[in-house]
Design a protein around this motif. Structure first.
Motif, PDB file in Angstrom:
ATOM      1  N   HIS A   1       0.835  -1.197   0.000  1.00 23.31           N
ATOM      2  CA  HIS A   1       0.000   0.000   0.000  1.00 23.31           C
ATOM      3  C   HIS A   1       0.872   1.250   0.000  1.00 23.31           C
ATOM      4  O   HIS A   1       1.855   1.332   0.723  1.00 23.31           O
ATOM      5  CB  HIS A   1      -0.910   0.006   1.221  1.00 23.31           C
ATOM      6  CG  HIS A   1      -1.770  -1.220   1.326  1.00 23.31           C
ATOM      7  ND1 HIS A   1      -1.249  -2.442   1.677  1.00 23.31           N
ATOM      8  CD2 HIS A   1      -3.098  -1.407   1.116  1.00 23.31           C
ATOM      9  CE1 HIS A   1      -2.234  -3.349   1.688  1.00 23.31           C
ATOM     10  NE2 HIS A   1      -3.355  -2.748   1.350  1.00 23.31           N
ATOM     11  N   ARG A   2       0.467   2.220  -0.789  1.00 23.99           N
ATOM     12  CA  ARG A   2       1.174   3.503  -0.810  1.00 23.99           C
ATOM     13  C   ARG A   2       0.168   4.631  -1.039  1.00 23.99           C
ATOM     14  O   ARG A   2      -0.794   4.475  -1.792  1.00 23.99           O
ATOM     15  CB  ARG A   2       2.303   3.526  -1.835  1.00 23.99           C
ATOM     16  CG  ARG A   2       1.970   3.461  -3.323  1.00 23.99           C
ATOM     17  CD  ARG A   2       1.627   2.091  -3.890  1.00 23.99           C
ATOM     18  NE  ARG A   2       2.528   1.013  -3.549  1.00 23.99           N
ATOM     19  CZ  ARG A   2       3.536   0.626  -4.336  1.00 23.99           C
ATOM     20  NH1 ARG A   2       3.787   1.254  -5.478  1.00 23.99           N
ATOM     21  NH2 ARG A   2       4.271  -0.416  -3.995  1.00 23.99           N
ATOM     22  N   VAL A   3       0.405   5.725  -0.351  1.00 18.30           N
ATOM     23  CA  VAL A   3      -0.493   6.868  -0.455  1.00 18.30           C
ATOM     24  C   VAL A   3       0.316   8.150  -0.338  1.00 18.30           C
ATOM     25  O   VAL A   3       1.268   8.233   0.448  1.00 18.30           O
ATOM     26  CB  VAL A   3      -1.591   6.807   0.646  1.00 18.30           C
ATOM     27  CG1 VAL A   3      -0.980   6.876   2.042  1.00 18.30           C
ATOM     28  CG2 VAL A   3      -2.632   7.896   0.450  1.00 18.30           C
ATOM     29  N   ALA A   4      -0.024   9.127  -1.145  1.00 21.36           N
ATOM     30  CA  ALA A   4       0.566  10.454  -1.011  1.00 21.36           C
ATOM     31  C   ALA A   4      -0.208  11.225   0.047  1.00 21.36           C
ATOM     32  O   ALA A   4      -1.432  11.104   0.162  1.00 21.36           O
ATOM     33  CB  ALA A   4       0.516  11.192  -2.348  1.00 21.36           C
TER      34      ALA A   4
ATOM     35  N   ASP B   1      -7.273  -4.288   1.992  1.00 17.48           N
ATOM     36  CA  ASP B   1      -6.754  -3.238   2.855  1.00 17.48           C
ATOM     37  C   ASP B   1      -5.492  -3.739   3.556  1.00 17.48           C
ATOM     38  O   ASP B   1      -5.064  -4.878   3.367  1.00 17.48           O
ATOM     39  CB  ASP B   1      -7.820  -2.746   3.840  1.00 17.48           C
ATOM     40  CG  ASP B   1      -8.198  -3.769   4.922  1.00 17.48           C
ATOM     41  OD1 ASP B   1      -7.485  -4.791   5.073  1.00 17.48           O
ATOM     42  OD2 ASP B   1      -9.195  -3.546   5.631  1.00 17.48           O
ATOM     43  N   THR B   2      -4.890  -2.881   4.362  1.00 24.90           N
ATOM     44  CA  THR B   2      -3.590  -3.234   4.944  1.00 24.90           C
ATOM     45  C   THR B   2      -3.678  -4.457   5.850  1.00 24.90           C
ATOM     46  O   THR B   2      -2.753  -5.268   5.903  1.00 24.90           O
ATOM     47  CB  THR B   2      -3.008  -2.057   5.737  1.00 24.90           C
ATOM     48  OG1 THR B   2      -3.939  -1.655   6.756  1.00 24.90           O
ATOM     49  CG2 THR B   2      -2.716  -0.866   4.826  1.00 24.90           C
ATOM     50  N   TYR B   3      -4.786  -4.613   6.563  1.00 25.82           N
ATOM     51  CA  TYR B   3      -4.898  -5.733   7.486  1.00 25.82           C
ATOM     52  C   TYR B   3      -5.183  -7.036   6.751  1.00 25.82           C
ATOM     53  O   TYR B   3      -4.576  -8.081   7.053  1.00 25.82           O
ATOM     54  CB  TYR B   3      -5.969  -5.442   8.548  1.00 25.82           C
ATOM     55  CG  TYR B   3      -5.487  -4.432   9.551  1.00 25.82           C
ATOM     56  CD1 TYR B   3      -4.737  -4.843  10.648  1.00 25.82           C
ATOM     57  CD2 TYR B   3      -5.746  -3.079   9.406  1.00 25.82           C
ATOM     58  CE1 TYR B   3      -4.265  -3.931  11.581  1.00 25.82           C
ATOM     59  CE2 TYR B   3      -5.271  -2.153  10.323  1.00 25.82           C
ATOM     60  CZ  TYR B   3      -4.540  -2.587  11.401  1.00 25.82           C
ATOM     61  OH  TYR B   3      -4.061  -1.677  12.310  1.00 25.82           O
ATOM     62  N   ALA B   4      -6.081  -7.011   5.774  1.00 27.43           N
ATOM     63  CA  ALA B   4      -6.353  -8.227   5.011  1.00 27.43           C
ATOM     64  C   ALA B   4      -5.119  -8.663   4.234  1.00 27.43           C
ATOM     65  O   ALA B   4      -4.811  -9.858   4.146  1.00 27.43           O
ATOM     66  CB  ALA B   4      -7.533  -7.984   4.056  1.00 27.43           C
ATOM     67  N   ALA B   5      -4.372  -7.696   3.691  1.00 28.57           N
ATOM     68  CA  ALA B   5      -3.184  -8.040   2.906  1.00 28.57           C
ATOM     69  C   ALA B   5      -2.114  -8.690   3.775  1.00 28.57           C
ATOM     70  O   ALA B   5      -1.498  -9.687   3.378  1.00 28.57           O
ATOM     71  CB  ALA B   5      -2.631  -6.784   2.230  1.00 28.57           C
TER      72      ALA B   5
END
Length: 366
Positions: free
Chosen positions: A269-272, A352-356
């Motif tokens: 996951h990456r976000v600006a 999402d981050t937790y499922a991944a």
């Protein structure tokens, strides 16, 4: 491996997201061992980890009782008087809190050594290392990871001025050594005419002849030298360090950096994080941006390579967040965060981050 135990605060946002991810994947809820309970009765860990499972450590900060317990433990270790409970958002004896937290992580590491059935998501010693921001940046640098230049500890306002003169600088970042979420971070600038400006989320409160510091969602600009000196001195009393200024790329009237979550050593996951102020943390009313549309191919390649390099420096951490400035085909890591996966609604490969992380870490550790 589907069984999971988390050291966390029951009912916190992190636990809710984790349990929702497990439900989405069709697996039973994780067992939650409360931080406050483990601190008071460490043998509860052996009872919780009585079968083969994943074990994840979430931060204790969601529980004021656990925070106070660690703070008072740290004061005892440092031979200081125990403080009253901090008010909500108060920046109080961060160095003593870290002493208590690091001691707890050391005890947890020792306990886990006798519990071979637990597959630990993030090693306690690496969590401690990432939480000591100054040592963490040195660690990254020693592993060849590009970081902003470190100028070392700052013992007070007068020392700050000496550092500026020594390095011929007019701007830098001041960061609490044990802070998180931009708490107490100061973007400091001055000009040759002597005018100064400190941009920060820290708010000074004068009380009983002293100074108290609070973290505030509203970013403030302080321009009076006496106020800046009081702020720097108060932060330095809890340990403070200086870092060279690194320009962030711009998008319209905003500038941005990036949060990237590495799972199993690979960037996911990456976000600006876009904002008009110096601090772009999302909880400070800044906004998310799509990294894929902001970064050209060379920037994205630098992001991927740098995050993998940083993750190799923390081989015992299955999940970590990295904050980066990426521009002109180069990436610098501003911070490593052992608890950097709290990004609700952010998807990578439709998870999402937790499922991944559940899917990745459960499959690779069975």
């Amino acid at each position: 491996m589907t069984a999971m135990v988390v050291l966390a605060t029951a009912g916190s946002k992190r636990v809710r997201l984790l349990q929702a991810a497990r439900a989405q994947l069709g697996i039973s809820p994780a067992r939650v061992l409360e931080w406050r309970d483990w601190l008071n009765l460490p043998s509860l860990l052996e009872q919780a980890l009585d079968q083969r499972c994943l074990f994840k450590i979430e931060p204790p900060g969601d529980d004021p009782a656990a925070h106070l317990h660690l703070l008072r433990d740290g004061c005892r270790l440092l031979d200081r008087p125990a403080p009253c409970a901090p008010e909500h958002g108060e920046l109080l004896a961060m160095d003593a809190w870290f002493a208590g937290f690091a001691n707890a992580m050391a005890r947890l590491l020792k306990q886990l050594a006798d519990l071979p059935g637990a597959s630990v998501v993030n090693a306690p010693d690496e969590i401690s290392l990432m939480t000591d921001k100054l040592v963490c940046q040195h660690h990254l640098h020693e592993h060849g990871v590009p970081t902003p230049a470190l100028l070392g500890r700052v013992t007070g306002y007068d020392h700050l001025q000496a550092l500026l003169a020594e390095h011929d600088l007019d701007r830098l970042y001041l960061k609490p050594r044990y802070g998180s979420s931009a708490s107490g971070v100061v973007a400091y600038r001055r000009n040759r005419a002597g005018r100064q400006q400190a941009t920060t989320s820290a708010r000074i409160v004068h009380a009983n002849g002293g100074i108290r510091l609070f973290n505030d969602k509203r970013i403030a600009r302080i321009e009076h030298a006496a106020d800046i000196a009081a702020l720097v001195d108060a932060l330095a009393a809890q340990e403070l360090y200086a870092e060279a200024w690194l320009d962030k790329p711009r998008c319209g009237d905003s500038h941005y950096d990036l949060r990237v979550v590495a799972i199993g050593g690979r960037p996911a996951h990456r976000v600006a994080r876009l904002g008009t102020q110096m601090m772009t943390n999302l909880h400070l009313d800044n906004r998310r941006g799509d990294a894929a549309t902001l970064l050209h191919a060379a920037d994205m390649a630098a992001l991927e390579a740098t995050v993998q390099q940083a993750a190799r420096a923390f081989s015992g951490s299955g999940v970590a967040g990295y904050d980066l400035v990426v521009r002109r085909g180069q990436a610098h890591v501003l911070e490593a965060n052992a608890f950097g996966d709290l990004l609700p609604g952010l998807l990578w490969q439709e998870r999402d981050t937790y499922a991944a992380q559940l899917q990745e870490l459960s499959s690779c550790r069975t």
